[in-house]
Design a protein around this motif. Structure first.
Motif, PDB file in Angstrom:
ATOM      1  N   SER A   1      -3.362  24.281  16.515  1.00 58.11           N
ATOM      2  CA  SER A   1      -2.710  24.263  15.430  1.00 58.11           C
ATOM      3  C   SER A   1      -1.211  24.364  15.666  1.00 58.11           C
ATOM      4  N   THR A   2      -0.665  23.578  14.516  1.00 59.60           N
ATOM      5  CA  THR A   2       0.807  23.648  14.353  1.00 59.60           C
ATOM      6  C   THR A   2       1.455  24.392  13.260  1.00 59.60           C
ATOM      7  N   ALA A   3       0.512  25.089  12.715  1.00 54.20           N
ATOM      8  CA  ALA A   3       0.952  26.018  11.633  1.00 54.20           C
ATOM      9  C   ALA A   3       1.757  27.130  12.009  1.00 54.20           C
ATOM     10  N   PRO A   4       2.562  27.613  11.498  1.00 56.76           N
ATOM     11  CA  PRO A   4       3.515  28.648  12.008  1.00 56.76           C
ATOM     12  C   PRO A   4       2.775  29.860  12.172  1.00 56.76           C
ATOM     13  N   ALA A   5       3.259  30.717  13.193  1.00 48.40           N
ATOM     14  CA  ALA A   5       2.433  31.894  13.322  1.00 48.40           C
ATOM     15  C   ALA A   5       2.716  32.939  12.289  1.00 48.40           C
ATOM     16  N   THR A   6       1.524  33.666  11.961  1.00 49.32           N
ATOM     17  CA  THR A   6       1.569  34.675  11.008  1.00 49.32           C
ATOM     18  C   THR A   6       1.509  36.084  11.676  1.00 49.32           C
ATOM     19  N   PRO A   7       2.307  37.053  11.327  1.00 53.04           N
ATOM     20  CA  PRO A   7       2.083  38.175  11.909  1.00 53.04           C
ATOM     21  C   PRO A   7       0.570  38.737  11.556  1.00 53.04           C
TER      22      PRO A   7
ATOM     23  N   ARG B   1      -6.830  22.194   8.230  1.00 51.01           N
ATOM     24  CA  ARG B   1      -5.962  22.955   8.997  1.00 51.01           C
ATOM     25  C   ARG B   1      -6.799  24.546   9.171  1.00 51.01           C
ATOM     26  N   ALA B   2      -7.321  25.132   8.223  1.00 48.54           N
ATOM     27  CA  ALA B   2      -8.075  26.433   8.199  1.00 48.54           C
ATOM     28  C   ALA B   2      -9.247  26.196   9.376  1.00 48.54           C
ATOM     29  N   GLN B   3      -9.910  25.028   9.309  1.00 43.84           N
ATOM     30  CA  GLN B   3     -11.013  24.839  10.294  1.00 43.84           C
ATOM     31  C   GLN B   3     -10.377  24.868  11.519  1.00 43.84           C
ATOM     32  N   GLU B   4      -9.086  24.436  12.040  1.00 44.10           N
ATOM     33  CA  GLU B   4      -8.951  24.577  13.039  1.00 44.10           C
ATOM     34  C   GLU B   4      -8.642  25.985  13.474  1.00 44.10           C
ATOM     35  N   VAL B   5      -7.970  26.763  12.601  1.00 40.75           N
ATOM     36  CA  VAL B   5      -7.555  28.047  12.958  1.00 40.75           C
ATOM     37  C   VAL B   5      -9.046  28.908  13.036  1.00 40.75           C
ATOM     38  N   PHE B   6      -9.971  28.700  12.552  1.00 43.34           N
ATOM     39  CA  PHE B   6     -11.363  29.151  12.483  1.00 43.34           C
ATOM     40  C   PHE B   6     -11.981  28.876  13.811  1.00 43.34           C
TER      41      PHE B   6
ATOM     42  N   VAL C   1      -4.998  29.860   4.724  1.00 46.21           N
ATOM     43  CA  VAL C   1      -4.116  28.868   5.782  1.00 46.21           C
ATOM     44  C   VAL C   1      -3.458  27.761   4.851  1.00 46.21           C
ATOM     45  N   VAL C   2      -2.307  27.485   5.211  1.00 42.13           N
ATOM     46  CA  VAL C   2      -1.424  26.359   4.746  1.00 42.13           C
ATOM     47  C   VAL C   2      -0.912  25.197   5.806  1.00 42.13           C
ATOM     48  N   SER C   3      -1.398  23.950   5.312  1.00 45.95           N
ATOM     49  CA  SER C   3      -1.051  23.119   6.405  1.00 45.95           C
ATOM     50  C   SER C   3       0.564  22.609   5.924  1.00 45.95           C
ATOM     51  N   TYR C   4       1.402  22.512   6.946  1.00 47.88           N
ATOM     52  CA  TYR C   4       2.491  21.862   7.077  1.00 47.88           C
ATOM     53  C   TYR C   4       2.810  20.378   7.251  1.00 47.88           C
ATOM     54  N   ASP C   5       1.648  20.014   7.528  1.00 51.12           N
ATOM     55  CA  ASP C   5       1.613  18.478   7.858  1.00 51.12           C
ATOM     56  C   ASP C   5       0.965  17.698   6.707  1.00 51.12           C
ATOM     57  N   GLY C   6       1.645  16.701   5.991  1.00 52.21           N
ATOM     58  CA  GLY C   6       1.481  16.147   4.863  1.00 52.21           C
ATOM     59  C   GLY C   6       0.169  15.186   5.079  1.00 52.21           C
TER      60      GLY C   6
ATOM     61  N   ALA D   1       0.891  -1.046  -0.083  1.00 58.39           N
ATOM     62  CA  ALA D   1       0.124   0.066   0.036  1.00 58.39           C
ATOM     63  C   ALA D   1       0.956   1.414   0.090  1.00 58.39           C
ATOM     64  N   LYS D   2       0.247   2.247  -0.601  1.00 61.93           N
ATOM     65  CA  LYS D   2       1.004   3.589  -0.688  1.00 61.93           C
ATOM     66  C   LYS D   2       0.356   4.754  -0.027  1.00 61.93           C
ATOM     67  N   SER D   3       0.846   5.579   0.729  1.00 60.78           N
ATOM     68  CA  SER D   3      -0.065   6.695   1.275  1.00 60.78           C
ATOM     69  C   SER D   3       0.143   7.812   0.397  1.00 60.78           C
ATOM     70  N   SER D   4      -1.122   8.618   0.426  1.00 60.76           N
ATOM     71  CA  SER D   4      -1.227   9.491  -0.484  1.00 60.76           C
ATOM     72  C   SER D   4      -1.259  10.922   0.656  1.00 60.76           C
ATOM     73  N   ALA D   5      -0.714  12.154  -0.077  1.00 64.82           N
ATOM     74  CA  ALA D   5      -0.842  13.324   1.016  1.00 64.82           C
ATOM     75  C   ALA D   5      -1.960  13.973   0.754  1.00 64.82           C
ATOM     76  N   ALA D   6      -2.395  14.539   1.902  1.00 62.05           N
ATOM     77  CA  ALA D   6      -3.712  15.477   1.858  1.00 62.05           C
ATOM     78  C   ALA D   6      -3.751  16.278   0.863  1.00 62.05           C
ATOM     79  N   PRO D   7      -4.857  16.739   0.316  1.00 58.20           N
ATOM     80  CA  PRO D   7      -4.849  17.465  -1.041  1.00 58.20           C
ATOM     81  C   PRO D   7      -4.782  18.947  -0.507  1.00 58.20           C
ATOM     82  N   PRO D   8      -4.426  19.832  -1.584  1.00 52.68           N
ATOM     83  CA  PRO D   8      -3.854  21.185  -1.063  1.00 52.68           C
ATOM     84  C   PRO D   8      -5.463  21.948  -1.271  1.00 52.68           C
ATOM     85  N   GLY D   9      -5.147  23.357  -0.530  1.00 54.31           N
ATOM     86  CA  GLY D   9      -6.404  24.008  -0.464  1.00 54.31           C
ATOM     87  C   GLY D   9      -6.868  24.425  -1.898  1.00 54.31           C
ATOM     88  N   LYS D  10      -8.149  24.902  -1.841  1.00 53.04           N
ATOM     89  CA  LYS D  10      -8.806  25.437  -3.003  1.00 53.04           C
ATOM     90  C   LYS D  10      -7.952  26.720  -3.496  1.00 53.04           C
TER      91      LYS D  10
END
Length: 273
Positions: free
Chosen positions: A165-171, A131-136, A119-124, A39-48
Motif C-alpha cells: 500500500s502506498t497510502a500515507p501511514a495513519t497514526p 486501496r481499502a482492500q489492500e489495507v484489509f 481509506v483514501v487512495s492518493y493514486d488517481g 481518448a481521455k483517461s478517467s480517474a478512479a471513482p471515490p469511495g462510498k
C-alpha cells in the motif's frame, strides 16, 4: 468579352471554410476530437463513504450491558461513565476514529475497543475501495489465521497475501489486532472456533482469537477476539477481550466470538443505512 474581377480576399475565405469543415469531420460524417490521441483517461471513482460513524455512540446501551456485564453492578453515575466510553485521540476524524470501554466484575473483566478507518487512495488510477482492500489484506495476513496448503507444491502459504500500500501511514488509535502472540483458539474448544475468514459480513471479514497470559506477573488467562471487516472504503476493527479473575478459569471462546460477531453485524447495518 468583359472579364470578371478576381477578389483575393473572398477566395481565401472560401478555402479556410472548406479546410475547417474537412478537419472536423470523419469519413463517416461524425465529429472527431481534434486533440492528439483522442481518448481521455478517467480517474478512479471515490469511495462510498466520505465520513465515519461516531464510534462511542455507535453501540447501543443494551449491547454494552451484554458485552460489559460488570458495569450493571455499579452505581448509576459510574455506569454512565463506563457506557459513555473513551474516545481515541486521532489527527483526522474524517479518516480514523475509535472508542474503548472497560468494566470489571468479580469473576472477570471485559474490554471492548472499536476502530473505524476510512481509506483514501492518493493514486488517481486506484479507487478508494481498491486501496481499502489492500489495507484489509495486510491486516488479514498479519492475523493468526491458519496457513493454507498449496495443492501444486504442498507448501504452506498465507491464505491472503499481504498487499503493498502506498497510502500515507495513519497514526494508530487503538490496539492492533492480535498477531498470534499466545495460544490461538481451538485447544479445548469445539470445532469451528479457530481464527477464520467470515462469510456474509460486509465485503470481506475475518475473525482472530488469541488466548494468552494476562501479563505483568499475573497467571490469569486473557482471551482476545478480534473481528475485522471491510465495507467499501471503510475498515472496522472490533477487539473484545475477557480476563478471568481466577487462574483456573479460561474465558469461553464461543461466547466471546458470538458477541463480537453480533456487534459487527449491527455495525455493518449502520454503515449500510
Amino acid at each position: 468579352m468583359q472579364r470578371k474581377a478576381y477578389v483575393p480576399g473572398l477566395a481565401a475565405l472560401l478555402i479556410a471554410l472548406v479546410a475547417g469543415c474537412t478537419a472536423g469531420t470523419g469519413t463517416d460524417g461524425s465529429t472527431t476530437d481534434s486533440k492528439a490521441g483522442g481518448a481521455k483517461s478517467s480517474a478512479a471513482p471515490p469511495g462510498k463513504y466520505r465520513t465515519l460513524l461516531e464510534p462511542c455512540r455507535s453501540v447501543e446501551r443494551s449491547t454494552l450491558k451484554d458485552l460489559l456485564p460488570g458495569a450493571a453492578e455499579l452505581p448509576e453515575d459510574q455506569q454512565q461513565n463506563v457506557y459513555r466510553g473513551t474516545a481515541a485521540v486521532t489527527y483526522d476524524t474524517d479518516r480514523r476514529v475509535g472508542c474503548s470501554w472497560k468494566a470489571d466484575a468479580p469473576d472477570a473483566s471485559h474490554h471492548l475497543t472499536l476502530d473505524f478507518e476510512r481509506v483514501v487512495s492518493y493514486d488517481g488510477a486506484v479507487s478508494d475501495e481498491d486501496r481499502a482492500q489492500e489495507v484489509f489484506a495486510k491486516k488479514q495476513a498479519a492475523a493468526s489465521l491458519p496457513v493454507a496448503v498449496d495443492p501444486r507444491g504442498g507448501k504452506g502459504q498465507e491464505s491472503t497475501a499481504p498487499a503493498q500500500s502506498t497510502a500515507p501511514a495513519t497514526p494508530p488509535t487503538t490496539p492492533s489486532t492480535p498477531t498470534g502472540t499466545g495460544t490461538p483458539s481451538g485447544t479445548g474448544t469445539p470445532d469451528g472456533l479457530a481464527p477464520r475468514v467470515l462469510e456474509s459480513l460486509g465485503d470481506a471479514a475475518f475473525l482472530d482469537d488469541v488466548l494468552a497470559g494476562a501479563g505483568a506477573g499475573s497467571t490469569a488467562q486473557r482471551r482476545t477476539v478480534s473481528v475485522v471487516f471491510r465495507t467499501s472504503n471503510v475498515i472496522v476493527t472490533i477487539v473484545y477481550a475477557e480476563q478471568a479473575a481466577v487462574t483456573t478459569e479460561v474465558p469461553d471462546s464461543k461466547e466471546l466470538q458470538e458477541k463480537a460477531q453480533g456487534l459487527a453485524r449491527g455495525l455493518v447495518e449502520q454503515f449500510t443505512d
